[in-house]
Design an enzyme around this catalytic site. Structure first.
Site, PDB file in Angstrom:
ATOM      1  N   ILE A   1      -5.458  -0.826  -7.275  1.00  0.00           N
ATOM      2  CA  ILE A   1      -4.537  -1.580  -8.113  1.00  0.00           C
ATOM      3  C   ILE A   1      -4.143  -2.887  -7.425  1.00  0.00           C
ATOM      4  O   ILE A   1      -4.213  -3.002  -6.205  1.00  0.00           O
ATOM      5  CB  ILE A   1      -3.291  -0.709  -8.444  1.00  0.00           C
ATOM      6  CG1 ILE A   1      -2.381  -1.384  -9.484  1.00  0.00           C
ATOM      7  CG2 ILE A   1      -2.556  -0.297  -7.189  1.00  0.00           C
ATOM      8  CD1 ILE A   1      -1.310  -0.454 -10.058  1.00  0.00           C
ATOM      9  N   CYS A   2      -3.734  -3.854  -8.239  1.00  0.00           N
ATOM     10  CA  CYS A   2      -3.220  -5.147  -7.793  1.00  0.00           C
ATOM     11  C   CYS A   2      -4.337  -5.972  -7.132  1.00  0.00           C
ATOM     12  O   CYS A   2      -5.368  -6.214  -7.734  1.00  0.00           O
ATOM     13  CB  CYS A   2      -2.008  -4.935  -6.888  1.00  0.00           C
ATOM     14  SG  CYS A   2      -0.976  -6.410  -6.657  1.00  0.00           S
ATOM     15  N   ALA A   3      -4.161  -6.379  -5.907  1.00  0.00           N
ATOM     16  CA  ALA A   3      -5.176  -7.172  -5.217  1.00  0.00           C
ATOM     17  C   ALA A   3      -6.318  -6.314  -4.680  1.00  0.00           C
ATOM     18  O   ALA A   3      -7.388  -6.821  -4.360  1.00  0.00           O
ATOM     19  CB  ALA A   3      -4.536  -7.944  -4.061  1.00  0.00           C
TER      20      ALA A   3
END
Length: 190
Positions: free
Chosen positions: A107-109
């Site tokens: 998730i995210c970066a």
């Protein structure tokens, strides 16, 4: 029992790491939180929340002697994502998971900065934190801006606001719709 390994490194995004741990434990998974790249279990989140991991990644590798979990979870956050991306042992586990088509969740970066160093994004649809996708240039054709995406053995999420949906998709994939429904109702999700 389903076994899940969650990577933690200093600078991890707290909600993205702990939401999957919580929901997966509610579902009955054996979740192990492993501190990467260090000899200690104490890890500091991106917002100053200290978390004591269950084990260091080195100790987990020693205890599991080449065995892989059913799933891995890679949270985002800065510089946590960069720290996990620099951990060759974490990348080796992800590479082995992809080879065996086991569940890989980021998730995210993390999809752009960690998974792009492996074949996990190859030929799949995925998402990440807005603007980070350019860090995964060879895999840009699969990028989409949805809150979370499941494609085969890959689940990716956009960021902290998608942590609940991302985590519930992991539960749904590992334990089925009925378990996901029970957790959703019991935790009063929207």
């Amino acid at each position: 029992m389903k076994k899940v390994l969650v990577f933690l490194a200093d600078g991890f995004e707290e909600i993205e790491a702990l939401t999957p741990v919580d929901y997966l434990r509610r579902a009955g998974a054996e979740v192990t939180v492993a501190a990467t790249g260090k000899a200690q279990r104490q890890t500091e989140g991106a917002h100053g929340i200290n978390v004591t991991a269950d084990i260091t990644l080195d100790a987990w590798l020693d205890a599991n002697a080449g065995q892989l979990p059913d799933a891995v979870v890679v949270p985002g956050g800065m510089p946590g994502t960069k720290n996990i991306a620099a951990c060759t042992k974490a990348l080796s586990i992800i590479t082995a998971m992809e080879k065996e088509k086991r569940l890989i969740c980021a998730i995210c970066a993390a999809p752009a900065l960690v998974l792009s160093k492996t074949d996990a994004l190859n030929g799949k649809k995925w998402t990440c934190y807005p603007g980070m996708q350019d860090n995964a240039e060879p895999f840009l054709s699969g990028y989409t801006d949805k809150a979370f995406v499941k494609d085969g053995n890959l689940i990716t999420g956009r960021g902290p606001g998608a942590a609940e949906e991302f985590s519930m998709e992991i539960v749904r994939t590992l334990f089925g719709e009925e378990t996901a429904r029970k957790i959703k109702e019991a935790s009063v999700q929207r």
